[in-house]
Enzyme design. Structure first.
Site, PDB file in Angstrom:
ATOM      1  N   LYS A   8      -8.403   0.601  11.022  1.00  0.00           N
ATOM      2  CA  LYS A   8      -8.646   0.513   9.584  1.00  0.00           C
ATOM      3  C   LYS A   8      -8.463  -0.951   9.198  1.00  0.00           C
ATOM      4  CE  LYS A   8      -7.638   2.718   5.216  1.00  0.00           C
ATOM      5  NZ  LYS A   8      -7.659   1.502   4.420  1.00  0.00           N
ATOM      6  N   CYS A  51      38.007  -9.674  -4.530  1.00  0.00           N
ATOM      7  CA  CYS A  51      37.755  -9.079  -3.214  1.00  0.00           C
ATOM      8  C   CYS A  51      37.697  -7.544  -3.313  1.00  0.00           C
ATOM      9  CB  CYS A  51      38.858  -9.503  -2.253  1.00  0.00           C
ATOM     10  SG  CYS A  51      38.739  -8.662  -0.666  1.00  0.00           S
ATOM     11  N   GLU A  78     -11.315   4.405  14.819  1.00  0.00           N
ATOM     12  CA  GLU A  78     -11.565   2.969  14.625  1.00  0.00           C
ATOM     13  C   GLU A  78     -10.361   2.359  13.921  1.00  0.00           C
ATOM     14  OE1 GLU A  78     -14.881   2.944  11.970  1.00  0.00           O
ATOM     15  OE2 GLU A  78     -16.112   4.119  13.338  1.00  0.00           O
ATOM     16  N   LEU A 137     -10.769   7.233   1.459  1.00  0.00           N
ATOM     17  CA  LEU A 137     -10.358   8.053   2.613  1.00  0.00           C
ATOM     18  C   LEU A 137      -9.053   8.759   2.297  1.00  0.00           C
ATOM     19  CD1 LEU A 137     -10.936   5.543   5.539  1.00  0.00           C
ATOM     20  CD2 LEU A 137     -12.000   7.782   5.373  1.00  0.00           C
ATOM     21  N   ARG A 180     -17.554  -1.907  -3.637  1.00  0.00           N
ATOM     22  CA  ARG A 180     -17.397  -0.472  -3.836  1.00  0.00           C
ATOM     23  C   ARG A 180     -17.244  -0.107  -5.316  1.00  0.00           C
ATOM     24  NH1 ARG A 180     -12.676   3.281  -1.310  1.00  0.00           N
ATOM     25  NH2 ARG A 180     -11.375   2.084  -2.712  1.00  0.00           N
ATOM     26  N   LYS A 213      -2.158   5.712   8.447  1.00  0.00           N
ATOM     27  CA  LYS A 213      -1.721   4.345   8.152  1.00  0.00           C
ATOM     28  C   LYS A 213      -0.390   4.036   8.831  1.00  0.00           C
ATOM     29  CE  LYS A 213      -2.762   2.245   4.520  1.00  0.00           C
ATOM     30  NZ  LYS A 213      -2.956   1.700   3.181  1.00  0.00           N
ATOM     31  N   CYS A 256      44.474  -9.797   3.822  1.00  0.00           N
ATOM     32  CA  CYS A 256      43.355  -8.899   3.498  1.00  0.00           C
ATOM     33  C   CYS A 256      42.990  -8.098   4.761  1.00  0.00           C
ATOM     34  CB  CYS A 256      42.183  -9.741   3.012  1.00  0.00           C
ATOM     35  SG  CYS A 256      40.769  -8.776   2.537  1.00  0.00           S
ATOM     36  N   CYS A 259      36.856 -14.290   0.245  1.00  0.00           N
ATOM     37  CA  CYS A 259      38.199 -13.895  -0.157  1.00  0.00           C
ATOM     38  C   CYS A 259      39.167 -14.819   0.590  1.00  0.00           C
ATOM     39  CB  CYS A 259      38.449 -12.434   0.228  1.00  0.00           C
ATOM     40  SG  CYS A 259      40.188 -12.003   0.167  1.00  0.00           S
ATOM     41  N   CYS A 295      41.087  -6.355  -1.255  1.00  0.00           N
ATOM     42  CA  CYS A 295      42.475  -6.650  -1.635  1.00  0.00           C
ATOM     43  C   CYS A 295      42.602  -7.128  -3.070  1.00  0.00           C
ATOM     44  CB  CYS A 295      43.072  -7.677  -0.674  1.00  0.00           C
ATOM     45  SG  CYS A 295      42.329  -9.302  -0.826  1.00  0.00           S
ATOM     46  N   ASP A 313      -8.117  -4.164   6.996  1.00  0.00           N
ATOM     47  CA  ASP A 313      -7.557  -4.406   5.662  1.00  0.00           C
ATOM     48  C   ASP A 313      -8.372  -5.501   4.973  1.00  0.00           C
ATOM     49  OD1 ASP A 313      -5.921  -4.146   3.538  1.00  0.00           O
ATOM     50  OD2 ASP A 313      -4.279  -5.324   4.368  1.00  0.00           O
ATOM     51  N   TYR A 361     -17.119  -6.574   9.501  1.00  0.00           N
ATOM     52  CA  TYR A 361     -17.286  -5.561  10.542  1.00  0.00           C
ATOM     53  C   TYR A 361     -17.999  -4.374   9.915  1.00  0.00           C
ATOM     54  CZ  TYR A 361     -13.828  -7.702  13.709  1.00  0.00           C
ATOM     55  OH  TYR A 361     -13.157  -8.531  14.559  1.00  0.00           O
ATOM     56  N   ASP A 420       0.752   4.176  -2.611  1.00  0.00           N
ATOM     57  CA  ASP A 420       0.461   5.551  -2.194  1.00  0.00           C
ATOM     58  C   ASP A 420       1.552   6.509  -2.681  1.00  0.00           C
ATOM     59  OD1 ASP A 420      -1.747   4.569  -0.978  1.00  0.00           O
ATOM     60  OD2 ASP A 420      -0.931   4.612   1.055  1.00  0.00           O
ATOM     61  N   ASP A 474       0.843  -1.198   0.000  1.00  0.00           N
ATOM     62  CA  ASP A 474       0.000   0.000   0.000  1.00  0.00           C
ATOM     63  C   ASP A 474       0.871   1.239   0.000  1.00  0.00           C
ATOM     64  OD1 ASP A 474      -2.102  -1.616   0.189  1.00  0.00           O
ATOM     65  OD2 ASP A 474      -2.924  -0.766   2.047  1.00  0.00           O
ATOM     66  N   TYR A 475       1.967   1.145   0.780  1.00  0.00           N
ATOM     67  CA  TYR A 475       2.845   2.306   0.907  1.00  0.00           C
ATOM     68  C   TYR A 475       3.424   2.675  -0.457  1.00  0.00           C
ATOM     69  CZ  TYR A 475       6.499   5.388   2.536  1.00  0.00           C
ATOM     70  OH  TYR A 475       7.307   6.469   2.728  1.00  0.00           O
ATOM     71  N   GLU A 516     -16.571  -3.653   6.214  1.00  0.00           N
ATOM     72  CA  GLU A 516     -15.444  -4.342   5.576  1.00  0.00           C
ATOM     73  C   GLU A 516     -15.595  -5.847   5.721  1.00  0.00           C
ATOM     74  OE1 GLU A 516     -13.654  -1.897   4.411  1.00  0.00           O
ATOM     75  OE2 GLU A 516     -11.709  -2.751   3.885  1.00  0.00           O
TER      76      GLU A 516
END
Ligand code: IVH
Length: 666
Positions: free
Chosen positions: A116, A406, A114, A84, A137, A312, A430, A424, A409, A118, A223, A38, A34-35, A173
């Site tokens: 949220k 490496c 409330e 929202l 929806r 969120k 090294c 390595c 070295c 998911d 809910y 968004d 979601d992030y 939901e």
């Protein structure tokens, strides 16, 4: 950016957002967090605001959801089902509260907070107390009629005796509980079927499945959080929630009326803690103005109400743009690729780097510079890159390849047969490896040489006074005192600390050696079992595997270390310097079970297996993992492994049940 580039970027963002909208709204799949979604939307909004003439008609910034799916009857909502406004910022929540307060300077204003949920938003229509239709929806204006599906998999009040009015609508939901989700995925795993990514996906998939019978066994729940009927029935959101309960609906298991920003943020913090105990996935808190008349006066934008905001929680998984990959060299010479990306808030901290583990993991991810990558912060402290969105890749991106030599070295990297890691092999020269080994040796939990920190190690290495841990014990006062930054006191302190480290017990010495995969616990087990370096050096693989916590990987690593001529030279020098190479015998031989070998199996009522092991070890005994003739006692709880029991009986080993064991220990 040139105007043509901005236009291209807007087009790209629109395409990508449309693609994810289709996944989410039509197929019920979310391919990005979601992030991340968004962030894409926010970037598009910003570009459109700055360049309105480049905004495309039907931009996803204007559309709430998606067109209803094929195969369902389309139903128009009586009141649009809006989205929202979302934020990840506490400051924006406070600004929302202040804005709302300003609008009603003469009145009191409170807020209902409330969780949220998911899940998938539904509208349920009742007429004359009977459920007549359930609609998704959709695009906010019109959705799919899924009444038939819901009848199969989502229990809802069908007939309401004390209906408050002729016609009303309940919104809320639909979701699948975490428990049902886990059980369904376990069953799919057992059948070798692909797993569902999260409960929301399966909920959407279930509600939109064209074959209703196929989803009969998927128990969903609901809910309610919205009542739409004549306004005199529920003058507040709080009253609406109470009414929904009276009508037979479940409502979110926690909600709180708050009066100011402080109380709201306290609830946000409470919910962040409490959400793991809730039966449903919660991804934030919805803050709503409580009084309906105030809600009406605040109104809505085209997309969302002005009287509510969703705060969120920062995700445990998010996406970012890969800016580069570096290759880090560990103290054992292993090279680990590390991804660097634009800073990202992840589960409470800003993250800029994540491990890519090894060459195979890097190849599997098939990364290119500039890729959109997914980063997760699970149980581990170090975040990891778990995927890449190849749909967002630019055509001319540069692929990332593992290195051949490496990074410190330049030595050609090696890879042992059957092992994923490249290392390595130049451990004698090294520098980062030498430094890492010395710092590990001096660590507080190892030899505890507290004046030997990174700076001192650098100085000693640069002056070529030390190369290995053994060289520390040969340091002379004058040589150290001549070094830059050293004075009489600091030299004396360092040398005294090094001398004092000779008294550290054998288990800590074993840990300090830095044998790959040998941490504190394994070192302690080895020391307790073998009691001296001499006996450990004579150990066979089979003997090592007898010990609990030691599998083939650790056993092989110990054997490789002990057989390496370079390490043998260091070990000899450490021994000559007087470092503890054995556990003191006398104290231990007084203990009641000194040198007795135990095997534990099953579960116990009065203690855990770890506690049982501790009791035995404190009494001088050793706990082994496998039954053999070397075992003196077999401690058997309930649900004991049948093959172990049979073998113990065949070998004539005394079998101690829980009570007998307790008596013996007492
Ligand atoms: S109130 C005007 N309350 O979040 C919209 N929504 O992004 C009023 N959601 O589509 C919605 N939990 O599916 C509300 N306690 C809650 C919610 C909630 C989850 C969802 C809902 C909505 C989406 C908005």
């Amino acid at each position: 950016m040139a105007p043509s580039d901005i236009s291209k970027e807007i087009k790209r963002l629109v395409d990508v957002i449309r693609y994810h909208n289709e996944c989410y709204f039509q197929k019920g799949i979310s391919e990005i967090s979601d992030y991340a979604y968004d962030q894409l939307l926010e970037r598009l909004t910003r570009l459109e605001e700055a360049h309105p003439h480049l905004k495309l008609p039907d931009s996803p910034t204007e559309v709430i959801g998606q067109q209803p799916s094929k195969g369902f009857e389309v139903v128009y909502h009586q009141t649009p089902m809006l989205s929202l406004a979302k934020t990840y910022s506490e400051v924006e929540v406070i600004q929302f509260v202040e804005r709302a307060k300003k609008m009603f300077p003469a009145a009191t204003i409170d807020f209902v907070c409330e969780p949220k949920i998911d899940g998938v938003a539904l509208s349920i229509l009742y007429e004359k107390g009977r459920l007549i239709r359930v609609v998704t929806r959709g695009d906010g204006e019109k959705g799919d009629d899924i009444t038939r599906h819901v009848a199969q998999c989502l229990p809802l009040p069908q007939k309401i005796q004390a209906a408050p009015c002729d016609a009303f609508e309940v919104r809320g939901e639909a979701f699948m509980s975490k428990t049902v989700f886990k059980a369904l995925n376990s069953a799919r795993k057992a059948k070798g079927e692909p797993l569902w990514a999260n409960p929301r996906n399966i909920t959407a998939g279930t509600l939109k499945a064209l074959d209703v019978d196929a989803v009969k066994d998927r128990q969903l729940a609901f809910y309610g959080y919205g009542f739409y009927g004549p306004s005199y029935i529920c003058p507040t959101q709080q009253a609406a929630l109470a009414l929904l309960v009276a009508l037979g609906f479940s409502v979110p298991p926690t909600y709180r009326v708050c009066h100011n920003g402080m109380e709201i943020m306290a609830y946000v913090a409470y919910c962040a803690e409490y959400k793991k105990d809730l039966p449903v996935e919660v991804d934030g808190v919805v803050i709503k103005v409580n009084k309906l008349d105030q809600q009406d006066r605040m109104g809505t934008t085209a997309k969302s109400p002005r009287w509510a905001i969703a705060y969120k929680y920062q995700p445990e998984r998010a996406s970012s743009i890969l800016e580069g990959v570096t290759f880090q060299l560990g103290r054992t010479g292993i090279v680990t690729p590390v991804a660097h990306f634009s800073p990202l808030p992840l589960a409470g901290t800003m993250v800029r780097r994540a491990s890519l583990y090894n060459a195979d993991a890097l190849a599997r991810l098939d990364l290119c510079l500039g890729d959109t990558i997914f980063i997760e912060k699970g149980g581990e402290i170090i975040p990891k890159v778990v995927g890449v969105d190849s749909a967002l890749r630019h055509t001319d991106s540069q692929p990332i390849r593992f290195i051949c030599s490496c990074p410190a070295c330049g030595t050609l990297l090696h890879r042992a047969a059957g092992v994923v890691a490249y290392y390595c092999p130049n451990k004698q020269r090294c520098l980062p490896q030498l430094k890492g080994a010395l710092l590990h040796f001096s660590h507080r939990k190892a030899m505890d040489i507290d004046t030997l920190g990174p700076k001192t190690v650098d100085v000693l290495l640069e002056a070529k006074l030390v190369q290995t841990a053994a060289d520390l014990y040969a340091l002379r006062y004058d040589a150290v005192n001549d070094l830059e930054g050293f004075q009489a006191l600091s030299t004396q302190k360092l040398l005294a600390n090094i001398q004092a480290s000779k008294t550290r017990p054998f288990d800590r010495v074993l840990f300090a050696l830095g044998i790959q995969h040998v941490g504190e616990t394994v070192a302690r087990k080895l020391a307790l079992y073998f009691r001296s370096m001499e006996r450990l050096q004579a150990a066979t693989q089979a003997e090592l595997l007898q010990l609990p916590d030691i599998g083939e990987r650790i056993a092989q690593s110990i054997l490789d270390y002990l057989q390496d001529p370079y390490q043998q030279t260091i070990l000899n020098a450490l021994q000559s310097a007087g470092v503890q190479f054995a556990l003191p015998e006398p104290v231990d031989s007084l203990l009641p079970f000194s040198s007795k070998n135990f095997v534990i199996s099953g579960t116990f009522q009065k203690f855990t297996r770890a506690e049982c092991t501790k009791l035995i070890e404190e009494a001088g005994g050793r706990v082994l993992s496998a039954i053999s003739t070397k075992v003196d006692y077999f401690v058997a709880g309930t649900k004991v492994g049948p093959s172990k029991l049979t073998k113990a009986m065949q070998c004539g080993i005394p079998i101690l049940e829980e009570d007998e064991f307790i008596k013996m220990m007492a």
